[in-house]
Design an enzyme around this catalytic site. Structure first.
Site, PDB file in Angstrom:
ATOM      1  N   ASP A   9      -5.086  28.241  42.461  1.00  0.00           N
ATOM      2  CA  ASP A   9      -4.503  29.553  42.701  1.00  0.00           C
ATOM      3  C   ASP A   9      -3.853  30.015  41.407  1.00  0.00           C
ATOM      4  OD1 ASP A   9      -2.111  28.121  42.533  1.00  0.00           O
ATOM      5  OD2 ASP A   9      -1.421  28.654  44.539  1.00  0.00           O
ATOM      6  N   CYS A  66      -2.559  23.801  42.793  1.00  0.00           N
ATOM      7  CA  CYS A  66      -1.704  24.918  43.180  1.00  0.00           C
ATOM      8  C   CYS A  66      -0.287  24.560  42.729  1.00  0.00           C
ATOM      9  CB  CYS A  66      -1.799  25.232  44.673  1.00  0.00           C
ATOM     10  SG  CYS A  66      -1.164  23.971  45.803  1.00  0.00           S
ATOM     11  N   THR A  68       2.225  22.922  44.388  1.00  0.00           N
ATOM     12  CA  THR A  68       2.573  21.547  44.751  1.00  0.00           C
ATOM     13  C   THR A  68       1.350  20.649  44.899  1.00  0.00           C
ATOM     14  OG1 THR A  68       2.470  21.986  47.127  1.00  0.00           O
ATOM     15  CG2 THR A  68       4.628  22.296  46.025  1.00  0.00           C
ATOM     16  N   HIS A  99      -9.996   2.951  47.969  1.00  0.00           N
ATOM     17  CA  HIS A  99      -9.874   2.638  49.394  1.00  0.00           C
ATOM     18  C   HIS A  99     -10.366   3.739  50.312  1.00  0.00           C
ATOM     19  CE1 HIS A  99      -6.461  -0.533  48.728  1.00  0.00           C
ATOM     20  NE2 HIS A  99      -7.493  -0.713  47.921  1.00  0.00           N
ATOM     21  N   HIS A 134     -12.876  -1.101  53.595  1.00  0.00           N
ATOM     22  CA  HIS A 134     -12.507   0.287  53.361  1.00  0.00           C
ATOM     23  C   HIS A 134     -13.610   1.234  53.839  1.00  0.00           C
ATOM     24  CE1 HIS A 134      -9.200  -1.348  51.133  1.00  0.00           C
ATOM     25  NE2 HIS A 134     -10.038  -2.005  50.337  1.00  0.00           N
TER      26      HIS A 134
END
Length: 165
Positions: A9, A66, A68, A99, A134
């Site tokens: 963004d 973005c 965060t 994993h 996994h």
């Protein structure tokens, strides 16, 4: 050559060119799915665009940014076949590939600086999926995504060799 989709963004746009240039210096091809300025826009648009490029096979992996990393990772994870992870440090990024076989990496330009972003991306790109026990978990995630209770139970109860190490 491995192709990496990038999306951001307007807040992530500030960090994206630096990270793209770094990824290119590591020998990867990059494709920018926007945004292309710091003009206010909505992160779901670009999280979806980059994730769809990965899900379709147009790109091998994706990096989305973005403020965060959280919102754009949520958007990417809405695309079928995407396992996006939001990381603010390299160790979780590495383990997410080993994993969880993540195929999209997210982080926030308000959370990490350019040097930490480079370390996160490098450790993520350098890691390989370990498979084994996994793989069962990743397959279970796919069954959840497909809303297939029967397939989930089948995988969970399987003693297939690929799940045993």
């Amino acid at each position: 050559m491995t192709k990496i989709a990038f999306g951001s963004d307007h807040v992530g746009y500030i960090l994206k060119p630096t990270v793209m240039k770094y990824v290119e210096s590591l020998g990867y091809e990059t494709v920018d799915y926007g945004t292309y300025s710091d003009k206010r826009t909505d992160y779901p648009i670009y999280g979806q665009k980059a994730a769809e490029a990965v899900a379709s096979g147009e790109c091998d992996l994706g990096v989305v940014i973005c403020g965060t990393g959280v919102g754009i990772s949520l958007a990417a994870n809405k695309v079928k076949g995407i396992r996006a992870v939001c990381c603010s440090e390299p160790y979780s990024a590495q383990l997410s590939r080993q994993h969880n076989n993540t195929n999209v990496l997210a982080f926030g330009s308000r959370v990490v600086g350019s040097e930490l972003a480079k370390m996160i991306v490098k450790d993520w790109l350098d890691a390989d999926f370990l498979g084994g026990r996994h793989e069962r978990r990743v397959d279970e995630l796919g069954a959840i995504e497909d809303n297939s209770i029967d397939e989930f139970k089948k995988i969970k109860d399987s003693n297939a060799k690929k799940y045993l190490d």
